[in-house]
Design an enzyme around this catalytic site. Sequence first.
Site, PDB file in Angstrom:
ATOM      1  N   ASP A 103       0.845  -1.189   0.000  1.00 55.23           N
ATOM      2  CA  ASP A 103       0.000   0.000   0.000  1.00 55.23           C
ATOM      3  C   ASP A 103       0.882   1.241   0.000  1.00 55.23           C
ATOM      4  O   ASP A 103       1.897   1.305   0.706  1.00 55.23           O
ATOM      5  CB  ASP A 103      -0.914   0.022   1.228  1.00 55.23           C
ATOM      6  CG  ASP A 103      -2.165  -0.818   1.005  1.00 55.23           C
ATOM      7  OD1 ASP A 103      -2.260  -1.467  -0.054  1.00 55.23           O
ATOM      8  OD2 ASP A 103      -3.037  -0.826   1.891  1.00 55.23           O
ATOM      9  N   TYR A 311      -7.577   4.989  -3.462  1.00 59.12           N
ATOM     10  CA  TYR A 311      -6.943   4.636  -2.185  1.00 59.12           C
ATOM     11  C   TYR A 311      -7.609   5.378  -1.018  1.00 59.12           C
ATOM     12  O   TYR A 311      -7.775   6.601  -1.060  1.00 59.12           O
ATOM     13  CB  TYR A 311      -5.458   4.985  -2.254  1.00 59.12           C
ATOM     14  CG  TYR A 311      -4.658   4.545  -1.055  1.00 59.12           C
ATOM     15  CD1 TYR A 311      -4.382   3.201  -0.840  1.00 59.12           C
ATOM     16  CD2 TYR A 311      -4.188   5.472  -0.136  1.00 59.12           C
ATOM     17  CE1 TYR A 311      -3.643   2.788   0.262  1.00 59.12           C
ATOM     18  CE2 TYR A 311      -3.455   5.080   0.967  1.00 59.12           C
ATOM     19  CZ  TYR A 311      -3.190   3.737   1.163  1.00 59.12           C
ATOM     20  OH  TYR A 311      -2.463   3.334   2.265  1.00 59.12           O
TER      21      TYR A 311
END
Length: 630
Positions: A103, A311
């Site tokens: 991430d 995101y």
Amino acid sequence: MIVCIAEKPSVARDIAHVLGANAQRDGYMEGNGYQVTWTYGHLCTLKEPNDYQEMWKHWSLGSLPMIPQRFGIKLIEQDHIKKQFAIVEKLFQSADEIINCGDAGQEGELIQRWVMQKAAAKCPVKRLWISSLTEEAIREGFASLKEQKEYDPLYLAGLSRAIGDWLLGMNATRLYTIKYGDQRNRKGGAGVLSIGRVQTPTLAIIVNRQKEIDNFKPEPYWVLSTLYRDTLFTATKGKYTSKEEGEKAFEEIRDKEFEITKVTKKDGTERPPQLFDLTTLQVECNKKFSYTAEMTLSLIQSLYEKKVTTYPRVDTQYLTDDIYKKCPQTLNGVYQVKFNGVAPYADLIRAIGGKPLKKSKKVFDNSKVTDHHAIIPTGVVPAGLTDMERNVYDLIARRFISVFYPDCKFSTTTVEGKAGDVPFKTSGKEILEPGWRVVTNHQPDHDPNPDTSKGGENDTPPLGEMEGVRGGESLLPTFVKGETGPHQPTLTEKQTTPPPYYTEATLLRAMETAGKFVDNEELRAAMKENGIGRPSSRANIIETLFKRHYIKRERKRIVATPMGMELIEIIHEELLKSPELTGIWEKKLRDIEHRKYDAGTFINELKQQITDIVNQVLADNSNRKLTLDS
């Protein structure tokens, strides 16, 4: 062979599909010169105290402070993690290159760096940095891979945060538990007084509000108002603090006619609301659907993994300029969305089609975006969403559409009048052109557990939610200066009300704006950007306080338990329960990330700070004890 490592199996599959690594192996995908594997979030963690010294296995004041000479990491003791790590380690040992596909944030960087360190990876490493999991975004990301060293400051900031939280949490929790807790109740974690850099100031915010409410003494006051032409006017004097004063004014106007003395109209505009960051989305979902912060984070994470939103763990409400040219394509995708056979956004998007999209500095600003931009739809048409996921997607989609709409135009009408010598006033709003509000106004607030507390800064509804305010409809009849007529005065006794209990929505806002509790101007400015905790961690902090029985839910209200109240009372070291400590940390961590501060200096300062706190508590000769078990 190039080895790509993602943070979840589902993300790894998306990447593998784009790369053509379609052969399924045990713990990874393979093909086209790539092996794509994954972690399950954290595979590694910082070592426990007893991993450093045997004496630290036992809780005693004599062993404090616990400050390792050098911090180390270890595998998390779970069978599925050990198995996956063994697969990753083997792949790394024979890799020609590793691509970190974790991430794209501080935590994601830390997770993958620890795995590489534990596996003793020696080959070159590149970094994939993307804001959505669409095929286009993944392809663009692989076309512009970065050198891992470019993200060294990000890793150092994450590492410093983890070490700092270990030093404070491990030492302060043991210190307060041994010094002030009930030793008979410590088996299995019961009776442990958990202290944390973020959770303790958050608890203090709740406890301080609880004290304000518990200590509040209502005071009576009287309000003089009158009904003229079915419109309520209120005396401009405001509150009468004595009944006699109110009754005297009432008698003065009882037999007098009411006269309109002034009518003023003022036009105004209201911009579309800003795009969502994580905290704003959590607040909105709590207000509209009563979702907890943790629930909203789980839902938006799922939408991200389904490729329909970008995101989620972001703290900005802005987009970069380069996103602007992609917005028509994104809107086209949203245009095609259908739920139960209905296209809810088609008419809204059609209304702004055929001409260049509005571009506002309140939406597109490179200077306000660091790692990731605001949460928006990707343009991928969602399928198979749950009702809860659809609610969250709907908020994001409508917010995104609304920023391209014109401002809402409204008129504020203020009418002044008098009866005898007592002045009165009323006001109302009329929407002239709803603008962006046509995108959101239809949505009713869904609140199965309404909070009945009154007062506070959140009581004033937004313009479009005010009773009687509708497009083209005025709250007030037409009044003319000089007109007179009969009226019906009333004197109403009321009482002052305490501040409202926190809800999850207002607590998230308090955590985000915790700088207002800090006196130091520089720290207050630092916390303006960060508040208490990171956007991605706030939900977990609140849930931790619930699990430790320091707070509880009463419908939508968050209430401090007697144990939570007493814990904050026992902590005399203000730095531990004040947002100031977080302010200091966040400023320095941000400086580390931007190469303006040294991580080693930060850790050494923390070690000294922890030593000072331990010495202060050990010097306390009082016999204070936490008397409650829960």
